[in-house]
Scaffold this active site. Structure first.
Site, PDB file in Angstrom:
ATOM      1  CG  HIS A 167      -1.931   1.000   1.335  1.00 58.86           C
ATOM      2  ND1 HIS A 167      -1.674   2.308   1.680  1.00 58.86           N
ATOM      3  CD2 HIS A 167      -3.273   0.934   1.132  1.00 58.86           C
ATOM      4  CE1 HIS A 167      -2.796   3.001   1.684  1.00 58.86           C
ATOM      5  NE2 HIS A 167      -3.795   2.196   1.352  1.00 58.86           N
ATOM      6  CG  ASP A 203       0.286  -2.536   6.131  1.00 58.00           C
ATOM      7  OD1 ASP A 203      -0.635  -2.681   6.963  1.00 58.00           O
ATOM      8  OD2 ASP A 203       0.110  -2.009   5.018  1.00 58.00           O
ATOM      9  CD  GLN A 235      -6.801  -5.155   4.088  1.00 58.67           C
ATOM     10  OE1 GLN A 235      -7.761  -5.877   4.298  1.00 58.67           O
ATOM     11  NE2 GLN A 235      -6.936  -3.888   3.755  1.00 58.67           N
ATOM     12  CE  LYS A 289      -8.084  -0.715   5.823  1.00 57.14           C
ATOM     13  NZ  LYS A 289      -7.118  -0.896   4.745  1.00 57.14           N
ATOM     14  CB  CYS A 335      -3.695   3.269  -1.746  1.00 58.47           C
ATOM     15  SG  CYS A 335      -4.866   4.604  -1.460  1.00 58.47           S
TER      16      CYS A 335
END
Length: 410
Positions: free
Chosen positions: A127, A204, A207, A230, A368
């Site tokens: 991202h 990261d 998700q 999220k 993104c």
């Protein structure tokens, strides 16, 4: 899928009042959870209760409500530490989200430790939030950002990843799960490979945190970031995990109230971590809401969630693959509940708009991830993402809408 799981998640679906509404006269089919999850009643009610009865700033109040709010605020920090397997709650820094967490590390750790000629390794499926901060810092210090390649099916090319590691590599930053392809990376393996050359590791986790249990100690990453929104929680709140021995040697990212130890006309000394990185009035309701969101997800259980979402992914992939002229991007064996696709000859935005008029909410664009789109040779995709409140009827509605889009556009 077992009838027992179907019953459990039918009840879970009832926790989300957003799904009772209609759009354009049709039942809302929400398939955009990779962008943000819907919020269950328990989270909404908890935040509402805080605003109604517990509103106060934290840490400095000399009154009852101040003590109550501070207690809930720090209780959330402890809850997050347990949730991700941190050794202690001081390793949990409250930030505005994944992007701010990465920027904090890039500008605090990066500007302190990176030098001219150093290298930062990311992947082609990152991202922008895990690319741009490193590019900004690299330009300032004279370092270089390298990109590890992916295979055509969306899996990370581990051999290419290895080949780009060297004594020059000081930071390796990679996604745990691609927000476009759904590809899950091998976090412990990539972390070990990075540590073998002396590099620090940032993951990261935006998700991955809603898919399964994360244990930062088992992974051994140096930093891990994710966003509450999220994970069925509120917007504008997130978590930066960092090993305490690293955080202790990082300078402040912002200046202001709370993050100080003492301020004089001659200068300032700074507070201990994590407060050193939490300048100003914090997002107290964000912390309270995230605590409720973690309670919600752990009450269901990650084993059940994973089994249910993988069934949705399997069925959706099979049914979409049967549509002529449709191409799916990201077919890795280990992936999250995301299907990105295009209709050959149709623009992804046109497909997305037709789906919207059918009541099916998806995302269309580059998500993104412009370097990833360049690697795939496309401007964007249509992305359907699934969560605990979706079911097979939602998949059928998606397929029906895509078939209609094909008939209209091709």
């Amino acid at each position: 899928m077992s009838s027992a799981l179907d019953k459990i998640f039918a009840d879970v679906r009832g926790e989300f009042p957003a799904l009772t509404q209609k759009v354009y006269g049709k039942d809302l089919i929400y398939l955009d959870s990779a962008a943000t999850t819907l919020k269950p009643v328990s989270v909404v009610n908890r935040i509402s209760h805080f605003y109604s009865f517990e509103t106060s700033n934290v840490h400095r109040g000399a009154h009852y409500l101040g003590d109550v709010a501070t207690g809930f605020f720090e209780s959330s920090r402890h809850r997050v530490a347990q949730f991700i397997g941190a050794r202690q709650q001081e390793e949990v820094v409250f930030v505005r989200g994944t992007t701010e967490g990465i920027n904090l590390v890039a500008h605090s750790w990066g500007l302190t430790n990176l030098q001219k000629g150093d290298e930062i390794l990311v992947t082609e499926m990152e991202h922008h939030g895990n690319i741009v901060p490193w590019q900004i810092v690299a330009e300032k210090v004279g370092a270089k950002v390298l990109f590890a390649a992916i295979h055509d099916n969306g899996e990370l090319n581990v051999e290419d990843f290895k080949s780009k590691l060297s004594s020059k590599t000081k930071m390796v930053a990679f996604t745990a799960s691609s927000n476009v392809l759904g590809t899950n990376t091998d976090m412990p393996l990539l972390t070990k490979l990075a540590h073998d050359v002396g590099a620090k590791v940032l993951i990261d986790g935006a998700q991955i945190v809603s898919q399964g249990k994360v244990d930062v100690q088992a992974i051994d990453c140096d930093f891990f970031v994710f966003s509450a929104h999220k994970l069925f929680g509120p917007f504008g709140f997130g978590i930066l995990y960092g090993k305490k021995e690293i955080l202790d040697h990082m300078p402040p990212y912002q200046g202001g109230g709370a993050m100080i130890s003492k301020v004089t006309t001659e200068g300032t000394t700074f507070n201990d971590v994590p407060i050193r990185f939490e300048a100003g009035t914090p997002h107290v309701e964000g912390a309270v809401g995230l605590h409720a969101a973690i309670d919600f997800i752990e009450k269901i259980g990650f084993d059940k969630i994973h089994a249910y979402e993988m069934d949705l992914l399997k069925v959706a992939t099979e049914k979409l693959s049967a549509i002529p002229d449709l191409k799916i991007f990201g077919t890795a064996a280990n992936k999250g509940p995301i299907v990105s696709f295009n209709l050959k000859g149709a623009h992804h935005s046109d497909v997305g708009q037709i789906l919207d008029r059918e009541g099916v909410a998806v995302r269309a664009g580059n998500h993104c991830t412009q370097p990833l789109m360049a690697r795939l040779g496309i401007p964007g995709t249509v992305r359907a993402s699934f969560s605990v409140y979706n079911n097979h009827d939602d998949i059928d509605a998606l397929v029906k809408a895509v078939v209609k889009a094909r008939e209209m556009l091709l």
